[in-house]
Scaffold this active site. Structure first.
Site, mmCIF file in Angstrom:
data_model
loop_
_atom_site.group_PDB
_atom_site.id
_atom_site.type_symbol
_atom_site.label_atom_id
_atom_site.label_comp_id
_atom_site.label_asym_id
_atom_site.label_seq_id
_atom_site.Cartn_x
_atom_site.Cartn_y
_atom_site.Cartn_z
ATOM 1 N N HIS A 1 0.954 1.483 -5.859
ATOM 2 C CA HIS A 1 -0.144 0.825 -5.705
ATOM 3 C C HIS A 1 -1.206 1.883 -6.051
ATOM 4 O O HIS A 1 -2.113 1.832 -7.056
ATOM 5 C CB HIS A 1 -0.290 -0.049 -4.544
ATOM 6 C CG HIS A 1 -1.738 -0.548 -3.991
ATOM 7 N ND1 HIS A 1 -2.826 -0.983 -5.305
ATOM 8 C CD2 HIS A 1 -3.281 0.514 -3.761
ATOM 9 C CE1 HIS A 1 -4.049 -1.307 -4.788
ATOM 10 N NE2 HIS A 1 -4.317 0.060 -3.340
ATOM 11 N N GLN B 1 -3.716 -16.740 -3.135
ATOM 12 C CA GLN B 1 -3.709 -16.388 -4.268
ATOM 13 C C GLN B 1 -5.140 -16.595 -5.381
ATOM 14 O O GLN B 1 -5.524 -16.369 -5.867
ATOM 15 C CB GLN B 1 -2.794 -16.320 -5.620
ATOM 16 C CG GLN B 1 -1.864 -15.436 -4.851
ATOM 17 C CD GLN B 1 -1.973 -14.038 -5.270
ATOM 18 O OE1 GLN B 1 -2.517 -13.177 -6.272
ATOM 19 N NE2 GLN B 1 -1.950 -13.224 -4.130
ATOM 20 N N ASP C 1 -5.859 5.142 -1.076
ATOM 21 C CA ASP C 1 -5.492 4.339 0.460
ATOM 22 C C ASP C 1 -3.819 5.325 0.689
ATOM 23 O O ASP C 1 -2.967 4.817 1.386
ATOM 24 C CB ASP C 1 -4.349 3.005 0.218
ATOM 25 C CG ASP C 1 -5.327 1.932 -0.514
ATOM 26 O OD1 ASP C 1 -6.233 2.131 0.647
ATOM 27 O OD2 ASP C 1 -4.974 1.197 -1.283
ATOM 28 N N HIS D 1 0.609 -1.262 0.297
ATOM 29 C CA HIS D 1 -0.312 0.025 0.194
ATOM 30 C C HIS D 1 1.030 0.770 -0.044
ATOM 31 O O HIS D 1 0.849 1.993 1.123
ATOM 32 C CB HIS D 1 -1.100 0.477 1.088
ATOM 33 C CG HIS D 1 -1.996 -1.299 1.475
ATOM 34 N ND1 HIS D 1 -1.292 -2.380 2.075
ATOM 35 C CD2 HIS D 1 -3.278 -0.882 0.247
ATOM 36 C CE1 HIS D 1 -3.115 -3.049 1.507
ATOM 37 N NE2 HIS D 1 -4.123 -2.257 0.842
ATOM 38 N N ASN D 2 1.215 1.949 -0.727
ATOM 39 C CA ASN D 2 2.338 2.407 -1.345
ATOM 40 C C ASN D 2 2.003 3.434 -2.724
ATOM 41 O O ASN D 2 0.573 3.161 -3.119
ATOM 42 C CB ASN D 2 4.181 2.392 -1.099
ATOM 43 C CG ASN D 2 4.154 1.570 -2.654
ATOM 44 O OD1 ASN D 2 2.902 1.359 -3.266
ATOM 45 N ND2 ASN D 2 5.100 -0.049 -1.931
ATOM 46 N N ASP E 1 -8.843 -1.839 -8.169
ATOM 47 C CA ASP E 1 -8.473 -1.241 -6.654
ATOM 48 C C ASP E 1 -7.990 -2.485 -6.834
ATOM 49 O O ASP E 1 -6.177 -3.475 -6.089
ATOM 50 C CB ASP E 1 -9.428 -1.069 -5.624
ATOM 51 C CG ASP E 1 -8.243 -1.536 -4.546
ATOM 52 O OD1 ASP E 1 -7.171 -0.330 -3.804
ATOM 53 O OD2 ASP E 1 -9.393 -1.354 -2.470
#
Length: 714
Positions: A450, A667, A487, A446-447, A615
């Site tokens: 992203h 996954q 985010d 979450h940077n 997202d």
């Protein structure tokens, strides 16, 4: 009433109930059973009470079943005492006989209702004027009636139908006032009439209670002389309450005004107004419709509807339940961790977050770059940004982990965002830099990379014809802004972690959509606190409010606990109507398709679905990008599990232990439960679905080989 011999014994003696005619004598006793059955076979005898008189047994008591099977209602043991016989008859009169009278009266009412068009008047011997009438529409005026002795009575009457479920009239309520009281200036009576009219008006509503409530409560206060009228009204109310009446029952009570005055009437009026409230949630209307359908449905259908109601009354209507086949811990931990807000456990280990001040412009970026001044290497990397296979990680490396600013400049320019917002390009650049500075580069997933990836996917979806048909320019701008900020200031921990840790954000937002609420709120704080980066400064107030509402709604839609709700609403409100048009040959009707896509409610659903797909689109990217994203999100979950163990917090997703976790399994579970159905519903994007299929096969191949890593051993 008819009495007769019931017990087929040869030694029965004649009956001592001298006032009634017997069915037979002892010599004809064997034929009494068939005679009773013959009586029952006649339609006019359906309300007849037949009593079998038997001799007192000399030995053990015999069973009454032969008598019941023969059609008798009751058995009476003969008695030589006249008073005993009389008492038995009185009990029969007040028990079975009166009940049969009521049923017969009810059948008469039903027969009249089936044949009537305007109104039905029902009279009683004691009361004289009508004790009850049936109306099919609202009516007010002078009502003429006659007593049994022929005297005419004029009354001022207003009758109001009460609308029940499905728009049908369930019953009517009427208040009568004799006109011969007009010369009396009784103020209390006038007040009562006004209150009665208020109650009548308040009764014209969608009745969700038993329709006879008000009438019964009024008539029960009458005098003893009105008991027959009360009996008739109570009978009708009983029938109306069970909704067996094909039309409408109206009870008209001649109630003295003194009875209705005082505190008791005020309480009654208040209750009537409460029961007439028309505020009703959509789910309540659905449940009422199903309840009504149950009344006339066969038993299997009614039982199925019971199960439907049981499901509808739960709170988690859109959250799937894992079946027994889905007991894989990777699946349950992943789905459970993403679909809950944590255990809400009070803890002494408070996780401090959001105490730091938001970041401002970095010193090395104090002078914003122009779109024309972008370094050639970065510009070359972004040449294919309009392709789904665009490599965001190459841009991350070229920009030294600042891809959001550069990609944002190009995408916002392509969609004319500055022109729409009437803001200079320099303001947009400053805004992008401030937003990117408040993403945590230390987060593995979450940077700002992203955020740039989600922005890229959002722009890609906005270019598709079906989406362009649905959204207006303000929707496109809102979607791009929401993707950029969705985010911002993410701590690299899930909502569940923050709630369990008692973080300041969890307390601030009451453990509900904690991070999503924070992202939206901080984005507007950062934007509006400094004119240098306030991209909303020059738009009109109403336009700003609409844009702000759309951005907030889209950011909140990224919360995974609402995932299935958003997907199912999209399918039911958009996909199914469009499919129905196609099946009926109306897909070529552009106006019909446009009506489905552009309704205000459906535009909101499209925007929510768009940002949701953007997202979590990683599994639909080319394989190498998919593998990189899988590694990054797994590392972030591993770090959270490590911290939960260090702080003694509940471990939200135990399988994400870096020493034991199978990344392929996680996954596969994520694709199965969240991705496949959503992208199937979203749009016809064969290139994305092909990537998804290839990636699923890749992870399945690793799992079949019992490998837990991102790649097979070299």
């Amino acid at each position: 009433m008819t009495t007769g011999w019931g017990k087929p014994q040869a030694d029965e003696r004649p009956c001592t109930l001298h006032s009634f005619r017997g069915l037979g004598t002892a010599r004809r006793a064997p034929r009494l059973g068939s005679a009773c059955l013959s009586i029952r076979a006649v339609n006019s005898s359906e309300n007849t009470v037949i009593v079998a008189v038997v001799k007192r047994p000399d030995r053990e008591e015999a069973s009454v079943m032969p008598l019941i099977n023969a059609g008798f209602n009751r058995r009476y043991v003969e008695n030589v005492h006249l008073m005993a016989c009389y008492n038995e008859l009185r009990q029969l009169e007040h028990g079975e006989v009166r009940a049969q009278f009521k049923l017969r009266a009810s059948n008469a009412i039903f027969t009249a209702l089936e044949q009537s068009q305007d109104a039905i008047e029902i009279t009683s011997e004691d009361q004289g004027p009508s004790a009850c009438c049936v109306m099919f529409q609202e009516w007010q005026g002078i009502y003429y009636a006659k007593k049994k002795n022929g005297d005419s009575i004029q009354q001022n009457v207003k009758i109001t139908p009460v609308i029940g479920q499905g728009g049908k009239i369930r019953h009517c309520v009427s208040i009568n006032r004799p006109l011969n009281d007009n010369n009396k200036t009784d103020k209390s009576a006038d007040r009562v009439q006004a209150e009665s009219q208020t109650d009548i008006l308040s009764c014209k509503h969608k009745d969700r209670r038993k329709g006879s409530l008000d009438v019964k409560s009024i008539t029960s206060r009458g005098s003893d002389g009105e008991s027959e009228g009360r009996w008739m009204m109570e009978t009708l109310c009983f029938l109306s309450a069970y909704k067996t009446c094909p039309a409408v029952c109206v009870c008209v009570a001649h109630v003295p005004s003194s009875i209705l005055t005082g505190s008791s009437q005020r309480r009654h009026s208040s209750m009537a107004r409460i029961h007439s409230m028309t505020i009703e949630a959509p789910i309540t209307k659905v449940i009422n419709i199903i309840n009504q359908a149950q009344e006339s449905s066969p038993m299997p259908v009614a039982e199925a509807l019971d199960r439907v109601l049981e499901i509808l009354r739960t709170t988690e209507l859109y959250s799937p339940q894992l079946g027994t086949k889905d007991e894989d811990p990777h699946t349950s931990d992943l789905v459970g961790g993403l679909m809950t807000d944590g255990l809400r456990r009070l803890s002494g280990n408070e996780y401090i977050l959001a105490t730091k001040q938001p970041n401002h412009l970095p010193s090395n970026l104090a002078t914003p770059l122009s779109l024309n001044d972008i370094p050639p290497r970065i510009a070359q990397t972004m040449e294919t940004e309009d392709s789904w296979d665009f490599d965001i990680f190459s841009l991350e490396a070229a920009t030294m982990k600042r891809p959001l600013t550069f990609l944002g400049l190009k995408i916002f320019s392509r969609f004319g965002v500055c022109e729409f917002l009437n803001c200079p390009e320099a303001t947009l650049r400053s805004w992008l830099q401030v937003i990117e500075a408040n993403y945590h580069s230390s987060n593995s997933y979450h940077n700002s990379t992203h955020a740039a990836d989600v922005l890229h996917a959002t722009a890609y979806f906005l270019s598709k014809e079906r989406v362009k048909q649905s959204l207006d320019p303000i929707d496109e701008v809102a979607a791009l802004i929401a993707a950029t900020v969705h985010d911002v200031d993410h701590p690299g921990r899930t909502n569940s972690f923050l709630c369990n840790a008692g973080s300041e954000l969890a307390i601030l937002y009451n453990d509900t959509a904690v991070l999503e609420s924070h992202h939206a709120a901080l984005a507007f704080q950062l934007t509006t606190r400094d004119d240098k980066c306030n991209i909303f400064k020059h738009i009109e107030r109403n336009e700003y409010r609409s844009l702000r509402q759309a951005v907030i709604d889209m950011v909140l839609a990224t919360e995974m606990t609402k995932h299935f709700e958003h997907v199912n609403k999209f399918v039911n409100s958009i996909n199914k109507p469009l499919a129905a048009l196609e099946e009926n040959g109306g897909s070529s009707d552009e106006e019909a398709v446009k009506n489905v896509l552009t309704s205000p409610e459906n535009r909101i659903l499209v925007k929510r679905m768009l940002i949701k797909c953007a997202d979590i689109s990683n599994p639909c990217r080319p394989l190498e990008l998919c593998i990189e994203w899988a590694g990054r999100i797994s590392e972030e979950y591993f770090a959270q599990t490590d911290e939960e163990k260090r702080q003694g917090l509940p471990v939200v997703m135990p399988v994400f232990d870096r020493n034991t976790c199978s990344i392929p399994k996680s996954q596969i579970s994520f694709i199965d439960y969240f991705i496949t159905d959503m992208f199937d519903a979203w749009d016809d994007l064969p290139n994305l679905m092909q990537h998804l299929d290839n990636n699923f096969k890749y992870w399945k191949g690793l799992d079949d080989r019992k490998l837990h890593t991102l790649r097979p051993p070299s």
